[in-house]
Every structure is written in C-alpha cells, then in structure tokens.
Design an enzyme around this catalytic site. Sequence first.
Site, mmCIF file in Angstrom:
data_model
loop_
_atom_site.group_PDB
_atom_site.id
_atom_site.type_symbol
_atom_site.label_atom_id
_atom_site.label_comp_id
_atom_site.label_asym_id
_atom_site.label_seq_id
_atom_site.Cartn_x
_atom_site.Cartn_y
_atom_site.Cartn_z
ATOM 1 N N LYS A 23 31.425 60.033 33.820
ATOM 2 C CA LYS A 23 31.566 61.219 34.658
ATOM 3 C C LYS A 23 30.887 62.408 33.996
ATOM 4 C CE LYS A 23 35.525 61.352 36.817
ATOM 5 N NZ LYS A 23 36.992 61.418 36.817
ATOM 6 N N ARG A 93 39.659 66.373 33.740
ATOM 7 C CA ARG A 93 39.408 65.056 34.319
ATOM 8 C C ARG A 93 39.044 64.026 33.261
ATOM 9 N NH1 ARG A 93 34.578 66.195 38.366
ATOM 10 N NH2 ARG A 93 35.427 64.366 39.431
ATOM 11 N N GLY A 102 40.577 55.595 39.475
ATOM 12 C CA GLY A 102 42.014 55.704 39.680
ATOM 13 C C GLY A 102 42.877 55.225 38.521
ATOM 14 N N MET A 104 42.913 56.400 35.281
ATOM 15 C CA MET A 104 43.423 57.434 34.397
ATOM 16 C C MET A 104 43.665 58.699 35.204
ATOM 17 S SD MET A 104 41.218 56.635 31.071
ATOM 18 C CE MET A 104 39.762 56.619 32.032
ATOM 19 N N ARG A 337 28.114 58.538 40.721
ATOM 20 C CA ARG A 337 28.027 57.338 39.882
ATOM 21 C C ARG A 337 27.402 56.226 40.709
ATOM 22 N NH1 ARG A 337 34.410 56.881 40.024
ATOM 23 N NH2 ARG A 337 34.658 56.180 42.155
ATOM 24 N N HIS A 457 42.435 54.215 48.080
ATOM 25 C CA HIS A 457 42.647 53.435 46.863
ATOM 26 C C HIS A 457 42.580 51.938 47.155
ATOM 27 C CE1 HIS A 457 45.195 51.359 43.882
ATOM 28 N NE2 HIS A 457 44.540 52.148 43.044
ATOM 29 N N ARG A 563 35.546 14.063 34.015
ATOM 30 C CA ARG A 563 36.772 13.593 33.374
ATOM 31 C C ARG A 563 37.182 12.314 34.079
ATOM 32 N NH1 ARG A 563 37.398 18.954 34.593
ATOM 33 N NH2 ARG A 563 37.773 20.383 32.853
ATOM 34 N N GLU A 748 35.278 19.850 19.627
ATOM 35 C CA GLU A 748 36.454 20.585 20.091
ATOM 36 C C GLU A 748 37.549 20.640 19.039
ATOM 37 O OE1 GLU A 748 38.022 18.625 23.560
ATOM 38 O OE2 GLU A 748 37.435 16.658 22.819
ATOM 39 N N SER A 767 28.776 18.512 23.077
ATOM 40 C CA SER A 767 29.242 19.374 24.155
ATOM 41 C C SER A 767 30.465 20.103 23.614
ATOM 42 C CB SER A 767 29.606 18.533 25.373
ATOM 43 O OG SER A 767 30.120 19.380 26.377
ATOM 44 N N GLY A 769 33.710 21.679 23.640
ATOM 45 C CA GLY A 769 34.891 21.760 24.505
ATOM 46 C C GLY A 769 35.672 22.976 24.053
ATOM 47 N N THR A 770 35.283 24.122 24.591
ATOM 48 C CA THR A 770 35.824 25.358 24.017
ATOM 49 C C THR A 770 37.285 25.619 24.392
ATOM 50 O OG1 THR A 770 34.761 26.547 25.831
ATOM 51 C CG2 THR A 770 33.613 26.530 23.719
ATOM 52 N N ASN A 771 37.825 24.867 25.337
ATOM 53 C CA ASN A 771 39.262 25.034 25.604
ATOM 54 C C ASN A 771 40.074 24.512 24.428
ATOM 55 O OD1 ASN A 771 38.362 25.800 28.094
ATOM 56 N ND2 ASN A 771 39.006 23.941 29.142
ATOM 57 N N ASP A 772 39.823 23.239 24.087
ATOM 58 C CA ASP A 772 40.541 22.672 22.945
ATOM 59 C C ASP A 772 40.135 23.356 21.647
ATOM 60 O OD1 ASP A 772 42.520 20.676 23.444
ATOM 61 O OD2 ASP A 772 40.960 19.458 24.370
ATOM 62 N N CYS A 834 31.229 22.738 27.785
ATOM 63 C CA CYS A 834 31.873 22.293 29.016
ATOM 64 C C CYS A 834 33.262 22.870 29.175
ATOM 65 C CB CYS A 834 31.892 20.776 29.098
ATOM 66 S SG CYS A 834 32.917 20.027 27.832
ATOM 67 N N TYR A 854 22.650 24.378 27.556
ATOM 68 C CA TYR A 854 23.244 24.546 28.881
ATOM 69 C C TYR A 854 24.710 24.952 28.791
ATOM 70 C CZ TYR A 854 25.619 20.028 28.385
ATOM 71 O OH TYR A 854 26.422 19.017 27.950
HETATM 72 P P1 ADP Z 1 39.101 60.105 39.851
HETATM 73 O O1 ADP Z 1 38.360 59.518 38.721
HETATM 74 O O2 ADP Z 1 40.432 59.515 40.062
HETATM 75 O O3 ADP Z 1 38.269 60.228 41.076
HETATM 76 P P2 ADP Z 1 38.503 62.867 39.390
HETATM 77 O O4 ADP Z 1 38.540 63.431 38.034
HETATM 78 O O5 ADP Z 1 37.184 62.546 39.932
HETATM 79 O O6 ADP Z 1 39.456 61.600 39.393
HETATM 80 O O7 ADP Z 1 39.242 63.915 40.318
HETATM 81 C C1 ADP Z 1 40.144 63.648 41.352
HETATM 82 C C2 ADP Z 1 39.782 64.460 42.557
HETATM 83 O O8 ADP Z 1 39.783 65.860 42.272
HETATM 84 C C3 ADP Z 1 38.413 64.133 43.082
HETATM 85 O O9 ADP Z 1 38.435 64.087 44.469
HETATM 86 C C4 ADP Z 1 37.577 65.275 42.593
HETATM 87 O O10 ADP Z 1 36.476 65.503 43.416
HETATM 88 C C5 ADP Z 1 38.559 66.453 42.632
HETATM 89 N N1 ADP Z 1 38.170 67.451 41.650
HETATM 90 C C6 ADP Z 1 37.977 67.255 40.345
HETATM 91 N N2 ADP Z 1 37.572 68.369 39.743
HETATM 92 C C7 ADP Z 1 37.509 69.321 40.678
HETATM 93 C C8 ADP Z 1 37.133 70.686 40.673
HETATM 94 N N3 ADP Z 1 36.736 71.303 39.562
HETATM 95 N N4 ADP Z 1 37.171 71.349 41.829
HETATM 96 C C9 ADP Z 1 37.574 70.733 42.954
HETATM 97 N N5 ADP Z 1 37.944 69.465 43.038
HETATM 98 C C10 ADP Z 1 37.915 68.746 41.909
HETATM 99 MG MG MG Z 2 36.460 60.839 41.004
HETATM 100 MG MG MG Z 3 39.369 18.521 25.222
#
Ligand code: ADP
Ligand code: MG
Ligand code: MG
Length: 947
Positions: A23, A93, A102, A104, A337, A457, A563, A748, A767, A769-772, A834, A854
Amino acid sequence: MGHKYVYLFTEGNAKMRELLGGKGANLAEMSVIGLPVPQGFTVTTEACTKYYEDGKKINDEIRAEIDEYVVKMEEINGKKFGDMENPLLVSVRSGARASMPGMMDTILNLGLNEDVVRTIAAKSGNPRWAWDCYRRFIQMFSDVVMEVEKRTFEDLIDKMKKEKGVTFDTELDAADLERLAGQFKEAYKAAIGSEFPTDPKEQLYAAIEAVFRSWDNPRANVYRRDNDIPYSWGTAVNVMPMVFGNMGDDSGTGVAFTRDPATGEKHLMGEFLLNAQGEDVVAGIRTPMPIAKLQELMPEVYDQFVGVCSTLENHYRDMQDMEFTVENRKLYMLQTRNGKRTAQAALKIACDLVDEGMINEKEAVLMIEPRNLDSLLHPTFDAAALKAATPIGKGLGASPGAACGKIVLSAEDAKAAVDADPKAKVILVRRETSPEDIEGMKAAQGILTVFGGMTSHAAVVARGMGTCCVSGCGDITMHEAERCFDLGGKTYREGDYISLDGSTGNIYAGQIPTVDASIAGEFGRVMAWADKYRRLQVRTNADTPRDAAKALELGAQGIGLTRTEHMFFEGDRIAAFREMICSDTVEDRVKALAKIEPMQQGDFEGIYEAMQGNPVTIRLLDPPLHEFVPTTEEDIKLLADAQGKTVAQIKDIIASLHEFNPMMGHRGCRLAVTYPEIAQMQTRAIIKAALAVNARHSDWQIVPEIMIPLVGEVKELKYVKDVVVKTADEVINEAGKDLNYKVGTMIEIPRAALTADEIAKEAEFFSFGTNDLTQMTFGFSRDDAGKFLGAYYDKKIYENDPFAKVDQVGVGKLVKMAAQLGRQTRPDIHLGVCGEHGGDPSSVEFFHQVGLDYVSCSPFRVPIARLAAAQAAIKYEEVDKKAQAQAEFRETVEAVKAGAKEAASTAAEVAGKVASVVSEVAKASAAGIKAGVDAAKKAYNDNKENK
Ligand code: ADP
Ligand code: MG
Ligand code: MG
C-alpha cells in the site's frame, strides 16, 4: 542520524514494496506520477520487525522520527493535530508486502476530540459530517486499538435508528450522532475503565502500535499460512490526511477495478456510495451503486477517474484494484494494487495483455497464481440439469463455480462440519461476512450473503480462495434464532441442500449434478506458454485408468506413482489377498497370489492403455498387511471357511499382525524381503501387462518402471531387485520378446537419502516420497500432527504444514543431497518426486532449483504443477544460466588441468627417455659409436611409440 524508519510518500516508489509494504509503495508511486493522493508518510516494515524485537514497543528512536514526520506532514498539508483553526485528521492504515485484504486493521478520522469536532462542525457548516466522523473514530479506535467488542457500538446505532424510526445511518442527523458519540464514549469508559483519549499524538501512537499488533492476529496468521507469506516480513503503517466522502451528496467513496475481476472483460467495474466513508462500501452495510452511475451524478469527476484508471493500468501493466474518495466533487486516490481476480479472469487478462502488446508470454505466465487454477478444474453444473432447474432466487455472481451442499448459518458450523467429516459439503449462508469468518469460508463449498456487492468482503475473499460465492441476495430473510431463512416464499433450514451458481448468481433448491471442466481456450493458451518455458516434467499419481486418463488430458507426461495396494480392495480380490496373508506355507501363499495375478495384470494393462505409451512407474506393495485383514465377525468367518481354519486361528493370525507403530513396521520392501513371492507375482503382472499392451500397439514402447518402496539400505534393495530382475527376465524370455524395464526405488527414509550414493549402485531411478520422508525426518506422523501443529503455528515454531509445503531446510536438504549423491554414482539417474508436494507451487519451485527431472502429483494438480514449473524456470532463468556457465567454466578448468597434468607427465617421461638416450650415447663413446647410435635410435623410437 541512525536507521531511516519513516518515509514521506514523495520519498518512495513502487519498487520499495519490501520496506514500505504494498500500500505504501503504491501510494508513493501514485504521488510520484502526479495523481491526487493526500500526502502522508509510511512507517516501514523494519519498524514493525523492530517493534517485535523490542518486546512489542516502539522505541525512542523510531518515536522521534515519527514525530519529525508528523511535523513535515502538518507543514505539507497546512493543518495541525488538535489545532482549533485547521485541525489535521488522519487515517492509520496497515500495509504488508503482499496484499492481505481485510486481514489487518485501519483507523480513520484520528485526531478528533470534543474540541476539534466542535471546531470542524462550525467551520464546515456541516455538523452532521463532523459528528459522523467522531462517532466512527470512537468506534474504530475502540474496536481496533482497545479491542472493545464491536457489537457494543453496532447495538447502540441500531437502538438509535429504532428510536428515530429510520433504516440507514445516513438518516441520523447531527444531534443524533452527537448523542451517539457520547454514548460510545461511555461504553468505552465502561469497558476500558478510563476516558477516551483526547490527545491526537497519544491516539496516533496507540493506533500505530495496534497496526503492528494486527500483524499477529489470528486471522492474519491463517491468511499468511494459506498464501505463503512469511511472518518475518512485518507490516508497514501508512499515516495520511483524511479526505471525506461523508460530507454530503457531493461526496462519496468507492472501489473499482480496471477490468472485470470475475470474467477479465476489459471494462471499468466498480461500486460507489454517496455520502459515505471508506469501509462502508466493502462492509456491505448499504448496497452500493455501480460506478457508471457516477458518470450521471458527477461527470467531470467520472472522466477524471477514468483517466486515472488508464494511467495506472498502463503504468503497472496489469489490472488495478483502486480505492478512491470524492470530497465535494474533488477526486482523491487512496490505494491501488494489482487486483485479485478469479482464475478465469486471470487467464483472460493475461492473454489480452499479451495481445495488447503490454506484456510478453513469460510475464503472462508469471502473472497467474498456480493455486487458483484449481477452481477452473473443478466441476461446473451439468448444463441440461441446470436448464431444467428453476432458481429460487438470485444474487450477484461474485465468484464463479458451481457449489452444492447443506446449509449452515455460521462460520463455526461450517468449520465444525468439515472438521468432523472432511468430505462434508456445506454452503455458508450469512447476512454478510467479516474477516472473523475466514476459516468457515474456507471450509464451505460456496458462500451466499444477503447484503453486499461485488466488492464486499465475502466476494473479495471468496474470489481469492477460488470458492463459489453469490452475494447480496436481498430477498433472503434470515431467521438465525430459528436456524433457517426464507426465500421466494419458502423456508430453507439448516441441513437442507442448496446449489449456487457463482457466475450467474442463481440459487437453486436441492442438488444439481455437476460436470468436469476442460482445459481449452485461454487456459490452453497459457498452459502452452508454460510448457514452452518449463524444464521440470510433470507426471501424475494415478491408481486407476480413469485417473490416468484424466491426468493425461490435463497434460501429465507419465505416471510417477501407481499404488498397487488400492487394487486389492476391489471385488473378490480382497478375499484372495486375505487368503494369501493367512497362508501357513509358501505354497499356499503362492496359490493365493496366483489368483490375484491376472487381475493385477488387467489393472496394469488398463493403466498402460490409458497412458498411451507414456512412462509408468508402478510401486510394489507398500502398506502393512494388517490393513487388509477382515474386521467384522462375518468376514472373519468367511475367511476361516475358505482357508479351512477355525475362527480362532484366523483371529490369532490377525492378532499376530498387530504392530505398535505400523508406519515404521512390517511394510514396504520389508514385505518383499519376507515374502518374495509377493514381489514375484507383482513383477510378473507388470511385465506381462507391458508385453501384452506393446503387442497391441506397434507404435508404443512401454518401458515399465518398477519401484521398490521404503528402502533404507542398499542390500535390501539389491535383494528385492534381484528377485524382480530374475522374475522379469524369465517372463520376457518365456515370451520370446524384447522388453526394456527399469528398477528403481523410493527415497523416503532418511537413511536412504544419506546413503544415496550406495543406493544408486542398484537403483536406476529415485522417486522422492516426500510424505514419508517428511514424517520420518520430523519424527511425527501426518495423521497425528494436526493435534499439535496448531500450537506450533501459534508459537511461531512452524509457519506451515510441512506435509503441504516441503520443508526446504531439513527435508529439502536431504532431497538435494540424495540427488547429488545419486548422480555421482550414476550420472544418468532419473530423479522425481511423488509426494503430495509435487502439486504445491512453492515446493515445485524448490524441486526445480534442486534439479530434479520431474514432479508427480494428483491429476487435478497437474496444470498447477505445469504452471509452477514454468514460473520457477522463468524466475531462475538468469540464475540457472549463470550456474550453467559456471559449471561449464569449472569443467573447462578441470579439462585444462587434466590436460596440463597429462602434458606434464608426458614431459617427465620424455625427459626420462632423453636421459636414457644421453646415457646410451655416453656408453657409445666407449662401446663403439655405431652401436651406441643404434641404441639411441631405438630408445628414441620407443619413446615415440609410447607417446
Ligand atoms: P483495507 O486494507 O482493509 O482496505 P485501508 O487501509 O485501505 O484498509 O482502509 C479502509 C478504508 O478506509 C478504505 O476504503 C480506504 O479507502 C479508506 N481510507 C483509508 N484512508 C483514508 C483517508 N485518508 N481518507 C479517506 N478514506 C480513507
Ligand atoms: Mg484498502
Ligand atoms: Mg511411502
């Protein structure tokens, strides 16, 4: 000054992702290319790592640097924290190197207190906005920083809305929101025991720390494990001035993709909410409007945004996922991104970008997440059945695929159902989902939500996981307490079956049959590119002609593991096999085995036929015999009768097969050492099947590869190999035909890897056998590790399940070493894998680096392995080239050295001869010149001949 831990956006760029997080690096890049970004700063991922190193404290040095950058940010923006004229509000952020949507936390509107709210309320002439910001801030800060139960605040909002008789937050006025803010602060005090903090600086540090802390929250840990993101990376923190989408109907906030993330179609796709702030769009609180609507409402903003989109896409040469806000008709970019997309969209976008001349084939191959191909390989609804079915409702087709399962109404129930029965199929039905639901979403076949759009989400996470999702079906009425919901006039209860079509958004009652997917079109095109660039071959693990045919269709170049034991359970074979186990004498055992031989031969013929002449490796019997014995009284009686024994005798035999640690017991080649007749029977079946199939297909030259399992000592391998070779040669001679075959072994057991130079004297192929091998190297079993691995993840002892992703440090070292030792003894030894790891992308990359020939994986993983192998080859192209050049150089040096040595020894020899010539000449002076000259001539000639 010491180490630099803080960067202004203008000091960074997109290449600094490791330091600034995704970010932060992209905010910097957008600033640098002149897009409208509120100017703030990024605290680096190194500061996060340091925070953890220092025992979860932000040290004084970093604190001082942040202070300094706060001042810089205040100057750049002409606003100040806590100021009564021009107060600065910021967002704090999170942002790791890899995007973790979502996972963190983010805090908005930081810097507010009672005085500042009143100032901005008065100055803006928009008190509703001011109090809305304040109540949001208290809510987020309490939740994220102080971990006060979210519900507390949501309940207060619901209560207020009820009192006022309204449905949406936007209908609450300034006075309501002011009262709400007051109630929130009381709730905070009740929960925490102190007043809500008023000092912006104090708020800021608490928020930064909370972001650092969120790197280690449970859902982030799960996400990292699923997505191969190392814990050591840490997260950066971005601090930037707020812009306000909640200032009225000339403001709003939105998210958009430059191409459709579900289909890959090239058109702007996005959603927008008027008079709203950040999270509202993704949280699915109100269902947003499509971005096209913005064109009607604010044409100039829309045009500017479209321009920004194309600038960004051309700049990054990939589909972008953007967050933006409009404050009083002014556009601000808040994030960009490379967008997450479905596998289908990923393929289309990659092909389109190649056709548009934006990227080359290799870049296209690198662009696709191998893991995601999985969703394309899974079944879709049977077209006829689908046509005949009538939908009971419709939502948004948020993540494609077909899903069918029993209704569950909570993430916990979804997880519990699948924990109890890994084959259970459930559909998770929720009002909306939130990050806490992640485990349940993973467990479900499909997800259905009542609220939220294409960027909710549920939609984003489901697409990332390749799970089918239908979102925003507003016709559903949930009755959580009664464990059911209503849709289209009917009630659907927990446990009822429903089916979802993630492409159309249709919802069906009951189960709709599904059909397998095919690899064609863009999929085929990308796979062809992958095949062009990969070096590793991809084989499959298949025990039946059906699996083998499927794998071949998906691009497998042979079978790496068949097998044979699975075949013994079918039909009447198990009876014959049990007779074999319970035989008292070799003769009886041979008789019982003779019954099985033609069936085994038939199985192998089927597999050879299905593989159409491609190489097939067949492993001799591996599991302990007790796995085959009868368990029910009825079956025991049957066996006793067939053998002419008493039930008690059979029970004694069964008891005698009991082992304390069967995985390390009487199994693998140990069975062939004790009962060579089993290996003889299997060898005959393998060879006869090959002879028969070669006779039917003049253009196929099947070379059976017979694999001896669980070898730890070269002598045991040699013993079994001798049995195999003697038997095979007898069958071939009897048939009077020519047939080549190979005998190799599994690696193995760690001892086999350690003595691979010895083992290679007997084995024509290895071959792994990475499980064993993983089991035996770690000393814990795959079946029991689940019980304690959780604690190991929590304590950061292990980050991944070593059975899913190969442990490169330990197990990988054994593989590497064994490959080298094997090649020392037998330079042309064929090396493959394998184990389950053969279909795991990061493990495939490792096997490429180690230089295996392979990988072999389950049929549906074959395309994933092909792509992963190509990515490894492209990524390591330069490295491999260098390594090859170095190897060639080393060879040349060795050759020169050897040449020099030879020349030197020749020179010495010549010198010796010359000396003898000289002495002969000296003698000649005494014994007569002529004779001496003759002798000298002869010595000279001898010397010449010797050369
Ligand atoms: P996530 O990674 O969960 O999307 P973000 O850090 O991008 O979290 O922010 C969550 C929301 O808040 C996003 O919709 C983002 O656009 C909004 N946001 C973040 N910073 C600002 C800001 N400085 N002004 C207005 N909206 C913001
Ligand atoms: Mg975001
Ligand atoms: Mg085996």
